[in-house]
Design an enzyme around this catalytic site. Structure first.
Site, PDB file in Angstrom:
ATOM      1  CG  ASP A 100      -8.908  -2.018  -2.458  1.00 38.72           C
ATOM      2  OD1 ASP A 100      -7.938  -1.265  -2.680  1.00 38.72           O
ATOM      3  OD2 ASP A 100     -10.006  -1.868  -3.016  1.00 38.72           O
ATOM      4  CB  SER A 101     -10.579  -0.418   3.223  1.00 41.16           C
ATOM      5  OG  SER A 101      -9.415   0.351   3.114  1.00 41.16           O
ATOM      6  CG  HIS A 109     -13.039  -0.992   8.250  1.00 44.38           C
ATOM      7  ND1 HIS A 109     -12.963  -0.040   9.239  1.00 44.38           N
ATOM      8  CD2 HIS A 109     -12.398  -0.452   7.175  1.00 44.38           C
ATOM      9  CE1 HIS A 109     -12.327   1.015   8.779  1.00 44.38           C
ATOM     10  NE2 HIS A 109     -11.974   0.797   7.538  1.00 44.38           N
ATOM     11  CG  ASN A 118      -3.690   5.351   2.849  1.00 47.02           C
ATOM     12  OD1 ASN A 118      -3.262   5.784   3.919  1.00 47.02           O
ATOM     13  ND2 ASN A 118      -4.917   5.591   2.434  1.00 47.02           N
ATOM     14  CG  PHE A 160      -7.029   7.488   7.415  1.00 47.68           C
ATOM     15  CD1 PHE A 160      -6.886   6.523   8.392  1.00 47.68           C
ATOM     16  CD2 PHE A 160      -7.369   7.078   6.126  1.00 47.68           C
ATOM     17  CE1 PHE A 160      -7.069   5.172   8.098  1.00 47.68           C
ATOM     18  CE2 PHE A 160      -7.556   5.725   5.818  1.00 47.68           C
ATOM     19  CZ  PHE A 160      -7.404   4.776   6.806  1.00 47.68           C
ATOM     20  N   GLY A 161      -9.264   9.823   6.287  1.00 47.47           N
ATOM     21  CA  GLY A 161     -10.341   9.511   5.346  1.00 47.47           C
ATOM     22  C   GLY A 161     -11.723   9.948   5.824  1.00 47.47           C
ATOM     23  CB  THR A 172      -0.946   0.035   1.225  1.00 47.58           C
ATOM     24  OG1 THR A 172      -1.601   1.308   1.261  1.00 47.58           O
ATOM     25  CG2 THR A 172      -0.217  -0.163   2.537  1.00 47.58           C
TER      26      THR A 172
END
Ligand code: ITT
Length: 207
Positions: free
Chosen positions: A68-69, A177, A10, A149-150, A8
Site C-alpha cells: 500500500d503506497s 519507496h 495494480n 506510473f501514477g 494487488t
C-alpha cells in the site's frame, strides 16, 4: 524459489515488485479467482497493507505480499496519502489525479513531498511482517517524462533532480519507496526461506 501471491490488482506495482525482487516466484492474483475484490477502508497505509495481505493469505492458504503506497505532500498536510489512487474520485485515471494535485499546488512555494510504501507479508501460521520505505522529493510545476506510473511525472526525486517518469526503470527500482521497503522485506524472506528449508529437511528425516 520462494512462492508468493501478490495481493494487488495494480499491474504497474506488480511489474516493479517483480523487478525489485527477481529471486522470488510471484503469482498474480488473476490466478486465484476465489479471492474477491478487497475493500481498502483503512485510515493508514499500514492498515490497508496488512488487511490485503492477510485476506489473500487466508483465501489462498499461501504466503501473500501486499503493497500500500501513496504520495504525501507537505503543503497539503500529507494528502493525498492513503487516498492517492482515488484523489480525484473513484476509478479516475492517473492523469486526473495529477491534474488535481498540480491545481491544488499552483502558486504554492512549499513543494516538498515524499512517497511512502508499506509492504506486508502474511501467511498461514506466521505473524504478519510489515516494512516501510520512503523516497523524498518535490512536486513539479508541470508533468514531465513518460515512464513509470501514477504520480511519477509530477514527482521530482531528491538527488537525481528529475521526475521518476524521466528516469530509467532501473534507477527508479533502485531508489524508490517500493525498492526500499521491499529490500528490507527481502532480508526477512531469506530468513523465512532458511527456516522452511530446515523444517522440510527435518520432516524428511523424521519420515
Ligand atoms: P492495490 O490496492 O490493488 O494494490 P492501488 O492502485 O489501489 O492497487 P494503493 O491503494 O496502494 O494501490 O494506491 C497507490 C497509489 O499511489 C497508486 O495508484 C498511485 O497513484 C500512487 N503511487 C504509489 N506508488 C507509486 C509510484 O511508485 N509512482 C507513482 N505513483 C505511485
Amino acid at each position: 524459489m520462494m512462492e508468493i501471491v501478490l495481493a494487488t490488482r495494480n499491474s504497474d506495482k506488480v511489474r516493479e515488485i517483480r523487478r525489485i525482487l527477481p529471486g522470488v516466484g510471484f503469482h498474480s492474483l488473476k490466478n486465484f479467482p476465489q479471492v474477491p475484490e478487497i475493500e481498502e477502508n483503512g485510515e493508514t497505509l499500514e492498515e490497508n497493507a496488512i488487511h490485503k495481505a492477510q485476506e489473500v493469505a487466508v483465501r489462498t492458504g499461501k504466503l501473500a505480499l501486499a503493497d500500500d503506497s501513496g504520495l504525501e505532500v507537505e503543503a497539503l498536510g500529507g494528502r493525498p496519502g492513503v487516498r492517492s489512487s482515488r484523489f480525484a474520485g473513484e476509478g479516475v485515471s492517473y492523469e486526473e489525479n495529477n491534474k488535481k494535485l498540480l491545481m491544488l499546488m499552483s502558486g504554492e512555494r512549499r513543494r516538498g513531498a515524499r512517497f511512502r510504501c508499506v509492504v506486508a507479508l502474511a501467511g498461514p501460521g506466521m505473524e504478519t511482517i510489515v516494512r516501510e520505505g520512503v523516497c523524498r522529493g518535490r512536486i513539479a510545476r508541470s508533468p514531465c517524462g513518460k515512464r513509470g506510473f501514477g504520480y511519477d511525472p509530477v514527482f521530482i526525486v531528491s538527488g537525481p533532480g528529475k521526475t521518476f517518469a524521466e528516469l530509467p526503470a532501473s534507477v527508479k527500482n533502485d531508489i524508490s519507496h517500493r525498492a526500499r521497503a521491499l529490500r528490507k522485506l527481502g532480508r526477512d524472506l531469506s530468513r523465512i526461506e532458511r527456516k522452511l528449508k530446515t523444517v522440510s529437511r527435518k520432516d524428511k528425516k523424521d519420515s
